[in-house]
Design a protein around this motif. Structure first.
Motif, PDB file in Angstrom:
ATOM      1  N   ILE A 191       0.818  -1.219   0.000  1.00 40.03           N
ATOM      2  CA  ILE A 191       0.000   0.000   0.000  1.00 40.03           C
ATOM      3  C   ILE A 191       0.846   1.260   0.000  1.00 40.03           C
ATOM      4  N   GLY A 237      -7.529   7.303   3.420  1.00 32.61           N
ATOM      5  CA  GLY A 237      -6.182   6.852   3.078  1.00 32.61           C
ATOM      6  C   GLY A 237      -5.152   7.492   3.986  1.00 32.61           C
ATOM      7  N   SER A 238      -5.395   7.464   5.294  1.00 35.60           N
ATOM      8  CA  SER A 238      -4.518   8.167   6.259  1.00 35.60           C
ATOM      9  C   SER A 238      -3.163   7.503   6.422  1.00 35.60           C
ATOM     10  N   GLY A 239      -3.030   6.240   6.007  1.00 32.19           N
ATOM     11  CA  GLY A 239      -1.730   5.579   6.132  1.00 32.19           C
ATOM     12  C   GLY A 239      -1.316   5.460   7.590  1.00 32.19           C
ATOM     13  N   ASP A 258      -8.298   4.181   7.165  1.00 29.56           N
ATOM     14  CA  ASP A 258      -7.590   3.516   6.074  1.00 29.56           C
ATOM     15  C   ASP A 258      -8.160   2.100   5.956  1.00 29.56           C
ATOM     16  N   PRO A 259      -8.264   1.565   4.749  1.00 29.90           N
ATOM     17  CA  PRO A 259      -8.737   0.184   4.624  1.00 29.90           C
ATOM     18  C   PRO A 259      -7.761  -0.830   5.219  1.00 29.90           C
ATOM     19  N   SER A 281      -2.477  -0.033   9.307  1.00 27.55           N
ATOM     20  CA  SER A 281      -2.495   1.432   9.270  1.00 27.55           C
ATOM     21  C   SER A 281      -3.475   1.981  10.302  1.00 27.55           C
ATOM     22  N   ILE A 329      -4.271  12.485   1.202  1.00 23.73           N
ATOM     23  CA  ILE A 329      -2.866  12.809   0.927  1.00 23.73           C
ATOM     24  C   ILE A 329      -2.193  11.589   0.310  1.00 23.73           C
ATOM     25  N   ILE A 373      -1.831   6.158  -5.934  1.00 23.28           N
ATOM     26  CA  ILE A 373      -1.344   4.857  -5.465  1.00 23.28           C
ATOM     27  C   ILE A 373      -2.562   3.975  -5.185  1.00 23.28           C
ATOM     28  N   ALA A 374      -3.519   4.080  -6.053  1.00 17.70           N
ATOM     29  CA  ALA A 374      -4.768   3.323  -5.967  1.00 17.70           C
ATOM     30  C   ALA A 374      -5.359   3.313  -7.376  1.00 17.70           C
ATOM     31  N   ALA A 399     -10.705   4.704  -7.127  1.00 13.16           N
ATOM     32  CA  ALA A 399     -10.617   5.363  -5.820  1.00 13.16           C
ATOM     33  C   ALA A 399     -10.833   6.876  -5.984  1.00 13.16           C
TER      34      ALA A 399
HETATM   35  C1  LIG Z   1       0.854   5.928  -0.150  1.00 13.50           C
HETATM   36  S1  LIG Z   1      -0.225   5.706   1.176  1.00 13.50           S
HETATM   37  C2  LIG Z   1      -0.361   7.360   1.805  1.00 13.50           C
HETATM   38  C3  LIG Z   1      -0.662   7.393   3.275  1.00 13.50           C
HETATM   39  C4  LIG Z   1      -0.714   8.787   3.916  1.00 13.50           C
HETATM   40  N1  LIG Z   1      -1.836   9.554   3.427  1.00 13.50           N
HETATM   41  C5  LIG Z   1       0.579   9.527   3.693  1.00 13.50           C
HETATM   42  O1  LIG Z   1       0.642  10.402   2.814  1.00 13.50           O
HETATM   43  O2  LIG Z   1       1.548   9.228   4.388  1.00 13.50           O
HETATM   44  C6  LIG Z   1      -1.815   5.494   0.407  1.00 13.50           C
HETATM   45  C7  LIG Z   1      -2.879   5.039   1.391  1.00 13.50           C
HETATM   46  O3  LIG Z   1      -4.131   5.051   0.721  1.00 13.50           O
HETATM   47  C8  LIG Z   1      -4.865   3.916   1.146  1.00 13.50           C
HETATM   48  N2  LIG Z   1      -5.831   3.596   0.099  1.00 13.50           N
HETATM   49  C9  LIG Z   1      -5.587   2.994  -1.081  1.00 13.50           C
HETATM   50  N3  LIG Z   1      -6.723   2.820  -1.764  1.00 13.50           N
HETATM   51  C10 LIG Z   1      -7.717   3.342  -0.996  1.00 13.50           C
HETATM   52  C11 LIG Z   1      -9.119   3.447  -1.158  1.00 13.50           C
HETATM   53  N4  LIG Z   1      -9.725   2.964  -2.238  1.00 13.50           N
HETATM   54  N5  LIG Z   1      -9.840   4.035  -0.180  1.00 13.50           N
HETATM   55  C12 LIG Z   1      -9.224   4.529   0.923  1.00 13.50           C
HETATM   56  N6  LIG Z   1      -7.892   4.448   1.129  1.00 13.50           N
HETATM   57  C13 LIG Z   1      -7.147   3.850   0.189  1.00 13.50           C
HETATM   58  C14 LIG Z   1      -3.805   2.830   1.357  1.00 13.50           C
HETATM   59  O4  LIG Z   1      -4.247   1.796   2.213  1.00 13.50           O
HETATM   60  C15 LIG Z   1      -2.646   3.628   1.903  1.00 13.50           C
HETATM   61  O5  LIG Z   1      -2.597   3.631   3.307  1.00 13.50           O
END
Ligand SMILES: C[S@@+](CC[C@H](N)C(=O)[O-])C[C@H]1O[C@@H](n2cnc3c(N)ncnc32)[C@H](O)[C@@H]1O
Length: 218
Positions: A9, A51-53, A74-75, A79, A121, A126-127, A131
């Motif tokens: 992810i 998508g808080s990571g 976050d899914p 995370s 953010i 990255i999805a 998304a």
């Molecule tokens: C690259 S990480 C970024 C995390 C954080 N926002 C940061 O900038 O440090 C992308 C995040 O988006 C989440 N994500 C991916 N697809 C998603 C979706 N369809 N809905 C919600 N979150 C999603 C992932 O699980 C991952 O934690």
């Protein structure tokens, strides 16, 4: 993206301390993102983050905007544990327990009451594009009038990458997963916003060829 056993992810190695994960990229960019957020987003009310990571951006924003109640999530299960760990570590009472929303799932917005803002953010590139589509569709339904959506990340502009490094990054994303990729602000994202009843209000140049992009609900 909930099937995190098959697909990484994030694009980086992360250290851990108990449940809390440390993102090197969040450490680099959290101050400039906070500055852009404080200039453009509501300073009170409820802000949903998707998508808080690791949760490091959320706690950094929440500490600087104490009148805002943040709903991070976050899914990814690990995370979510990290987000809760960071909120507890900083003793932040304005950060809710993390949700597990996947914005590509139909009707995701039904889990929430109307909100004043939404933040995402480093997520939509990255999805899969679904998304981004789901994020805007849900934002159009969830945001109150005048509410704002804040995105941060790399974008191409009207069909062209803004730097050779972004073109290379786009290629590397697509080689990891063909459904990932740098999104085009004018050709892909603004049309989603218009369809959802949001208009583009600000595009802020950020370090390393990124942008903060802010949309407002009519
Ligand atoms: C690259 S990480 C970024 C995390 C954080 N926002 C940061 O900038 O440090 C992308 C995040 O988006 C989440 N994500 C991916 N697809 C998603 C979706 N369809 N809905 C919600 N979150 C999603 C992932 O699980 C991952 O934690």
């Amino acid at each position: 993206m909930s099937d995190d056993k098959k697909q990484p992810i994030a694009l980086e190695e992360r250290a851990r301390e108990a449940a809390r994960m440390f993102s090197p990229s969040a450490a680099r960019n959290r101050d400039v993102i906070r500055e852009a957020f404080l200039k453009t987003m509501p300073r009170s009310g409820v802000i949903l983050e998707v998508g808080s990571g690791t949760g490091e951006h959320c706690v950094h924003l929440a500490a600087a905007a104490p009148a805002v109640r943040f709903l991070p999530g976050d899914p990814d299960v690990a995370s979510r544990a990290s987000i809760a760990g960071w909120a507890a570590h900083h003793g932040l009472s304005n950060v809710a327990a993390p949700h597990g929303v996947d914005v590509s799932a139909r009707g995701w917005h039904e889990a929430f009451h109307p909100v004043d803002g939404i933040v995402s953010i480093n997520m939509i590139h990255i999805a899969p594009f679904a998304a981004a589509e789901g994020l805007f569709e849900g934002a159009g339904r969830l945001l109150k009038g005048g509410g704002r959506l804040f995105l941060y990340g790399p974008f191409s502009r009207d069909g062209a990458h803004i730097a050779a490094s972004n073109a290379a990054f786009d290629e590397s994303l697509k080689s990891r997963n063909p459904s990932w990729g740098v999104r085009d602000l004018e050709r892909e994202i603004t049309p989603l916003a218009e369809k959802a009843g949001l208009s583009l209000t600000a595009v802020i140049d950020m370090p390393a060829n990124n942008f903060s992009v802010i949309f407002e609900k009519a």
